[in-house]
Design a protein around this motif. Structure first.
Motif, PDB file in Angstrom:
ATOM      1  N   PHE A 139      -1.095   3.436  -8.747  1.00  0.00           N
ATOM      2  CA  PHE A 139      -0.996   4.811  -8.261  1.00  0.00           C
ATOM      3  C   PHE A 139      -0.818   4.794  -6.742  1.00  0.00           C
ATOM      4  O   PHE A 139      -1.447   3.998  -6.045  1.00  0.00           O
ATOM      5  CB  PHE A 139      -2.263   5.575  -8.650  1.00  0.00           C
ATOM      6  CG  PHE A 139      -2.367   6.941  -8.044  1.00  0.00           C
ATOM      7  CD1 PHE A 139      -1.620   7.993  -8.536  1.00  0.00           C
ATOM      8  CD2 PHE A 139      -3.216   7.171  -6.972  1.00  0.00           C
ATOM      9  CE1 PHE A 139      -1.704   9.253  -7.964  1.00  0.00           C
ATOM     10  CE2 PHE A 139      -3.318   8.434  -6.393  1.00  0.00           C
ATOM     11  CZ  PHE A 139      -2.564   9.469  -6.900  1.00  0.00           C
ATOM     12  N   ALA A 140       0.023   5.686  -6.206  1.00  0.00           N
ATOM     13  CA  ALA A 140       0.280   5.748  -4.767  1.00  0.00           C
ATOM     14  C   ALA A 140       0.196   7.191  -4.279  1.00  0.00           C
ATOM     15  O   ALA A 140       0.419   8.138  -5.041  1.00  0.00           O
ATOM     16  CB  ALA A 140       1.654   5.171  -4.452  1.00  0.00           C
ATOM     17  N   TYR A 141      -0.116   7.335  -2.996  1.00  0.00           N
ATOM     18  CA  TYR A 141      -0.197   8.643  -2.360  1.00  0.00           C
ATOM     19  C   TYR A 141       0.276   8.505  -0.907  1.00  0.00           C
ATOM     20  O   TYR A 141       0.310   7.404  -0.369  1.00  0.00           O
ATOM     21  CB  TYR A 141      -1.637   9.188  -2.392  1.00  0.00           C
ATOM     22  CG  TYR A 141      -2.616   8.284  -1.686  1.00  0.00           C
ATOM     23  CD1 TYR A 141      -2.904   8.451  -0.335  1.00  0.00           C
ATOM     24  CD2 TYR A 141      -3.235   7.234  -2.367  1.00  0.00           C
ATOM     25  CE1 TYR A 141      -3.787   7.602   0.323  1.00  0.00           C
ATOM     26  CE2 TYR A 141      -4.128   6.383  -1.721  1.00  0.00           C
ATOM     27  CZ  TYR A 141      -4.391   6.583  -0.380  1.00  0.00           C
ATOM     28  OH  TYR A 141      -5.259   5.730   0.269  1.00  0.00           O
ATOM     29  N   GLN A 142       0.641   9.631  -0.308  1.00  0.00           N
ATOM     30  CA  GLN A 142       1.041   9.593   1.097  1.00  0.00           C
ATOM     31  C   GLN A 142       0.875  10.962   1.743  1.00  0.00           C
ATOM     32  O   GLN A 142       0.873  11.986   1.055  1.00  0.00           O
ATOM     33  CB  GLN A 142       2.463   9.091   1.267  1.00  0.00           C
ATOM     34  CG  GLN A 142       3.535   9.916   0.610  1.00  0.00           C
ATOM     35  CD  GLN A 142       4.900   9.261   0.739  1.00  0.00           C
ATOM     36  OE1 GLN A 142       5.081   8.255   1.416  1.00  0.00           O
ATOM     37  NE2 GLN A 142       5.899   9.835   0.089  1.00  0.00           N
ATOM     38  N   PHE A 143       0.704  10.931   3.074  1.00  0.00           N
ATOM     39  CA  PHE A 143       0.616  12.129   3.899  1.00  0.00           C
ATOM     40  C   PHE A 143       1.587  11.969   5.054  1.00  0.00           C
ATOM     41  O   PHE A 143       1.686  10.892   5.635  1.00  0.00           O
ATOM     42  CB  PHE A 143      -0.813  12.319   4.432  1.00  0.00           C
ATOM     43  CG  PHE A 143      -1.835  12.406   3.346  1.00  0.00           C
ATOM     44  CD1 PHE A 143      -2.017  13.582   2.633  1.00  0.00           C
ATOM     45  CD2 PHE A 143      -2.596  11.298   3.000  1.00  0.00           C
ATOM     46  CE1 PHE A 143      -2.947  13.661   1.617  1.00  0.00           C
ATOM     47  CE2 PHE A 143      -3.527  11.361   1.983  1.00  0.00           C
ATOM     48  CZ  PHE A 143      -3.713  12.554   1.289  1.00  0.00           C
ATOM     49  N   MET A 144       2.296  13.044   5.375  1.00  0.00           N
ATOM     50  CA  MET A 144       3.307  12.995   6.418  1.00  0.00           C
ATOM     51  C   MET A 144       3.092  14.127   7.422  1.00  0.00           C
ATOM     52  O   MET A 144       2.702  15.230   7.037  1.00  0.00           O
ATOM     53  CB  MET A 144       4.711  13.142   5.827  1.00  0.00           C
ATOM     54  CG  MET A 144       5.129  12.048   4.856  1.00  0.00           C
ATOM     55  SD  MET A 144       4.448  12.184   3.194  1.00  0.00           S
ATOM     56  CE  MET A 144       5.443  13.424   2.430  1.00  0.00           C
TER      57      MET A 144
END
Length: 191
Positions: A139-144
């Motif tokens: 599982f992966a997540y990101q914030f930009m």
């Protein structure tokens, strides 16, 4: 497994949503690239895993669903050379190939630069070579956070900071953290 199903459903919804809103909203595509910093990683075996500076790049397809809200599907790649495992110098690298569903909010301001914030969920295949030759899909997540400058009616250039992380991947009997900071420039074109 539930996380994987949720991520695939979110990715499909973002791409279908973008296509479905074509009559109402402008579709866009683009890409980005830049410097990648892999954060020092705690491991289940005790020693900390460190990596050298690396890089990241990706491509995306999306659509504007309201004046300030965008959704997109993205493919991204990151790579950093291994530096040390505890006090021991090591060679090889850690790479990731991610498939993400992202949402962005363009902050309405009276400025030449349009600031934005975003977040995404997806899956990533994280691969380690040399120390332990293995890969794991997690599982992966990101914030930009960033800013875009329109250079024409249909093209914008951007600069952003992106924090990308995953569930701890495995390489053999080694489980390690994977957190990556990207300092990126990009281009987005409407069609």
């Amino acid at each position: 497994m539930r996380s994987l199903i949720l991520v695939v459903a979110l990715f499909a919804a973002s791409v279908l949503g973008a296509a479905e809103t074509r009559a109402q909203a402008q579709l866009y595509a683009g890409g980005y690239g830049g410097l990648g910093i892999a954060h020092d990683a705690d491991t289940n075996l005790g020693p900390i895993l460190t990596m050298d500076l690396g890089f990241g790049f990706g491509a995306f397809l999306g659509g504007r669903v309201s004046p300030n809200f965008r959704i997109e599907g993205e493919i991204g790649y990151r790579s950093n050379d291994l530096k040390s495992f505890g006090a021991t110098a090591v060679g090889g690298d850690v790479t990731s190939l991610a498939f993400m569903a992202n949402a962005y909010y363009d902050i309405p301001v009276q400025s030449a630069v349009i600031p934005y914030v975003g977040g995404g969920l997806g899956i990533a295949d994280v691969e380690m070579s040399s120390l332990r030759n293995d890969s794991d899909t997690v599982f992966a997540y990101q914030f930009m956070v960033g800013g875009a400058v329109p250079v024409s009616q249909d093209v914008a250039l951007s600069a952003e900071y992106r924090l990308f992380g995953t569930e701890d991947p495995r390489a053999g009997n080694l489980r390690y953290e994977y957190l990556h900071s990207g300092f990126l420039i990009g281009v987005r074109a409407n069609f």
